[in-house]
Design an enzyme around this catalytic site. Structure first.
Site, PDB file in Angstrom:
ATOM      1  N   LYS A 108       0.835  -1.209   0.000  1.00  0.00           N
ATOM      2  CA  LYS A 108       0.000   0.000   0.000  1.00  0.00           C
ATOM      3  C   LYS A 108       0.867   1.256   0.000  1.00  0.00           C
ATOM      4  O   LYS A 108       0.575   2.220  -0.708  1.00  0.00           O
ATOM      5  CB  LYS A 108      -0.939  -0.019   1.202  1.00  0.00           C
ATOM      6  CG  LYS A 108      -1.986  -1.111   1.100  1.00  0.00           C
ATOM      7  CD  LYS A 108      -2.783  -1.239   2.392  1.00  0.00           C
ATOM      8  CE  LYS A 108      -3.776  -2.388   2.289  1.00  0.00           C
ATOM      9  NZ  LYS A 108      -4.509  -2.583   3.543  1.00  0.00           N
TER      10      LYS A 108
ATOM     11  N   HIS B 297       0.641  -6.589  17.754  1.00  0.00           N
ATOM     12  CA  HIS B 297      -0.410  -7.610  17.745  1.00  0.00           C
ATOM     13  C   HIS B 297      -0.914  -7.822  19.160  1.00  0.00           C
ATOM     14  O   HIS B 297      -0.190  -7.653  20.144  1.00  0.00           O
ATOM     15  CB  HIS B 297       0.039  -8.928  17.112  1.00  0.00           C
ATOM     16  CG  HIS B 297       1.286  -9.506  17.678  1.00  0.00           C
ATOM     17  ND1 HIS B 297       1.324 -10.211  18.846  1.00  0.00           N
ATOM     18  CD2 HIS B 297       2.550  -9.479  17.206  1.00  0.00           C
ATOM     19  CE1 HIS B 297       2.559 -10.609  19.077  1.00  0.00           C
ATOM     20  NE2 HIS B 297       3.321 -10.164  18.103  1.00  0.00           N
TER      21      HIS B 297
END
Length: 127
Positions: free
Chosen positions: A60, A112
């Protein structure tokens, strides 16, 4: 100068099937990213999910999406201080060099927490 910014989030449980299939792991991950098999399934899923998110975030930031290179051309390694760093090889390196110059810098942040893995990438173009 900032060339691009990308972020991605992965649902960790999505990787439950992946960790049971070595072909999928080899398809998406570089040999240097292969995890220790003694990790728990949850930890393996977190490990691979955050690295997969890094690859998506990179694509991206580069602006190409996942076209033109293999995900295994991108890998995450921790430096001696434990900081994750993103490395490029083969076509991923060539495309980045042509768009951003050979001295482009790729900055990476990973996180995470049980259910989700997040990656943030900034590509700094040479001026």
């Amino acid at each position: 100068m900032i060339f691009g910014i990308g972020c991605d989030i992965v649902y960790v449980t999505r990787l439950q099937k992946w960790i049971k299939n070595p072909d999928i792991i080899r398809r998406f991950f570089h040999p240097k990213e292969m995890a220790c098999e003694s990790m728990s399934d949850q930890r393996l899923c977190e490990y691979y999910a955050v690295r997969f998110a890094a690859k998506e975030a990179f694509s991206k930031a580069l602006g190409t999406g996942l076209r033109g290179f293999e995900l295994s051309d991108i890998h995450v390694e921790n430096n001696e201080d434990g900081k994750p760093e993103l490395f490029l090889e083969n076509k991923a390196r060539s495309i980045t060099d042509s768009l951003c110059g050979k001295n482009a810098r790729v900055h990476l942040s990973l996180s995470h927490e049980k259910e989700y893995a997040l990656a943030y990438v900034v590509i700094e173009k040479e001026v």
